[in-house]
Design a protein around this motif. Structure first.
Motif, mmCIF file in Angstrom:
data_model
loop_
_atom_site.group_PDB
_atom_site.id
_atom_site.type_symbol
_atom_site.label_atom_id
_atom_site.label_comp_id
_atom_site.label_asym_id
_atom_site.label_seq_id
_atom_site.Cartn_x
_atom_site.Cartn_y
_atom_site.Cartn_z
ATOM 1 N N TYR A 183 196.185 -53.874 52.838
ATOM 2 C CA TYR A 183 196.538 -55.251 53.189
ATOM 3 C C TYR A 183 195.899 -55.662 54.516
ATOM 4 N N CYS A 184 196.070 -54.825 55.533
ATOM 5 C CA CYS A 184 195.491 -55.165 56.843
ATOM 6 C C CYS A 184 193.985 -55.313 56.762
ATOM 7 N N SER A 185 193.345 -54.479 55.937
ATOM 8 C CA SER A 185 191.880 -54.499 55.878
ATOM 9 C C SER A 185 191.327 -55.752 55.203
ATOM 10 N N ALA A 208 211.839 -43.450 54.127
ATOM 11 C CA ALA A 208 212.116 -43.728 52.712
ATOM 12 C C ALA A 208 212.535 -45.171 52.474
ATOM 13 N N THR A 209 213.071 -45.857 53.497
ATOM 14 C CA THR A 209 213.494 -47.246 53.308
ATOM 15 C C THR A 209 212.406 -48.244 53.686
ATOM 16 N N MET A 210 211.195 -47.767 53.912
ATOM 17 C CA MET A 210 210.059 -48.653 54.185
ATOM 18 C C MET A 210 209.784 -49.531 52.957
ATOM 19 N N VAL A 211 209.635 -50.824 53.178
ATOM 20 C CA VAL A 211 209.422 -51.763 52.074
ATOM 21 C C VAL A 211 207.989 -51.655 51.555
ATOM 22 N N TYR A 212 207.022 -51.869 52.441
ATOM 23 C CA TYR A 212 205.612 -51.773 52.074
ATOM 24 C C TYR A 212 205.093 -50.426 52.557
ATOM 25 N N LYS A 213 204.656 -49.608 51.611
ATOM 26 C CA LYS A 213 204.268 -48.241 51.915
ATOM 27 C C LYS A 213 202.885 -48.206 52.575
ATOM 28 N N ILE A 214 202.566 -47.035 53.118
ATOM 29 C CA ILE A 214 201.380 -46.902 53.961
ATOM 30 C C ILE A 214 200.079 -47.260 53.233
ATOM 31 N N PRO A 215 199.831 -46.811 52.013
ATOM 32 C CA PRO A 215 198.572 -47.214 51.363
ATOM 33 C C PRO A 215 198.452 -48.734 51.225
ATOM 34 N N GLY A 239 190.261 -44.927 65.182
ATOM 35 C CA GLY A 239 191.097 -45.020 66.368
ATOM 36 C C GLY A 239 192.048 -46.195 66.378
ATOM 37 N N ASP A 240 191.904 -47.130 65.442
ATOM 38 C CA ASP A 240 192.908 -48.186 65.331
ATOM 39 C C ASP A 240 194.257 -47.565 64.967
ATOM 40 N N VAL A 241 195.323 -48.164 65.474
ATOM 41 C CA VAL A 241 196.681 -47.679 65.210
ATOM 42 C C VAL A 241 197.451 -48.755 64.455
ATOM 43 N N ILE A 242 198.102 -48.363 63.365
ATOM 44 C CA ILE A 242 199.012 -49.254 62.649
ATOM 45 C C ILE A 242 200.418 -48.685 62.809
ATOM 46 N N ILE A 295 189.691 -52.367 51.855
ATOM 47 C CA ILE A 295 189.947 -51.007 51.360
ATOM 48 C C ILE A 295 190.858 -51.078 50.138
ATOM 49 N N GLU A 296 190.523 -50.342 49.112
ATOM 50 C CA GLU A 296 191.372 -50.278 47.919
ATOM 51 C C GLU A 296 192.596 -49.419 48.208
#
Length: 284
Positions: free
Chosen positions: A230-232, A218-225, A240-243, A142-143
């Motif tokens: 990355y996982c993909s 806000a202090t998250m290093v690697y953001k959700i997108p 239904g997968d949970v991250i 995923i991009e």
């Protein structure tokens, strides 16, 4: 929307929370809040339903009406380690050069207010409030620019962890992360349109009324997108997968002296706009 699953463990039905905080039954529209029901087209259709037209469920959510995990039939429960700069500092570890991926077994998943069971021979059962991302549209490679379109919703996760099993015994982190009851999820799946700025949500956790975690996404290093993209690269993501995206500081391992759960405690946690969990801890 706030979507949910209610009823006895293993017999949950799909529902939503209306504007008055009452649970409405979605069983005539979807069989469960799982799989294809989480695809963008399905979520869009659910959003067009007038909640007042749905059957009212007796009882008050999280009081006399049990809520189950807010997503059913989870295929993968993916977790990201050391993803908050201030938590990495408290753990005495460097910020990782790439996201750290580990797993919680799906048998760990329970409802938001179900009991936490301390494992047999545990000495270091710990807590972690985390922002959960629930995948709607699946995919591989995923991009990052497209990643947000793959999200069905967000939820609260307690990444319960046994630190001795995780760190001091041979093997990977997974053995200290996936014990039964170590994955409370919910109370609801909140669709992205209702969450707002998920890069700046307040999050907190109390044990027996004492505030231990008081942080922000806000202090998250690697953001959700980035995490989705990355996982993909390493696995196909499916509906239904949970991250679970990491925790801020204040875990028991980071206290001086360290504090752990042994049984008899009450853990309460929440994330701004996503609801609250309350768990009684049962001794091993």
């Amino acid at each position: 929307m706030k979507l949910l699953r209610y009823g006895p463990a293993g017999q949950e039905k799909p529902g939503l929370l209306d504007a008055n905080g009452q649970v409405r039954d979605l069983s005539e529209h979807i069989a469960d809040l799982a799989g294809d029901a989480l695809l963008p087209g399905s979520i869009e259709k659910l959003g067009l339903i007038n909640p007042d037209s749905l059957p009212l469920v007796a009882g008050e959510a999280q009081k006399d009406l049990r809520l189950g995990p807010c997503v059913g039939n989870v295929g993968k429960f993916i977790c990201i380690g050391l993803n908050y700069a201030d938590h990495a500092a408290e753990a005495g570890m460097d910020i990782p050069s790439e996201p750290v991926i580990f797993n919680k077994w799906t048998s760990a998943i329970v409802g938001p207010d179900d009991d936490i069971q301390v494992p047999r021979n545990s000495r270091k059962t710990d807590w972690e409030v985390e922002l959960g991302v629930i995948i709607g549209q699946g995919g591989s490679y995923i991009e990052e620019a497209d990643a947000l379109s793959h999200i069905a919703g967000f939820c609260v996760v307690n990444d319960v962890s046994e630190r001795e099993f995780q760190i001091e015994r041979a093997g990977t982190w997974d053995k200290g992360k996936g014990c039964d009851t170590f994955g409370p999820i919910g109370p609801w799946l909140v669709t992205p349109d209702e969450v707002g700025d998920f890069d700046d949500l307040k999050m907190w956790l109390d044990v027996d009324g004492k505030r231990y975690q008081d942080g922000s996404t806000a202090t998250m290093v690697y953001k959700i997108p980035h995490l989705i993209a990355y996982c993909s690269q390493f696995m196909s993501l499916q509906p239904g997968d949970v991250i679970s995206t990491g925790t801020p500081p204040g875990v028991g391992m980071g206290q001086n002296p360290q504090v752990y759960l042994h049984g008899g405690e009450v853990v309460k946690l929440g994330i701004e706009g996503l609801g609250i969990q309350t768990q009684n801890v049962q001794g091993g």
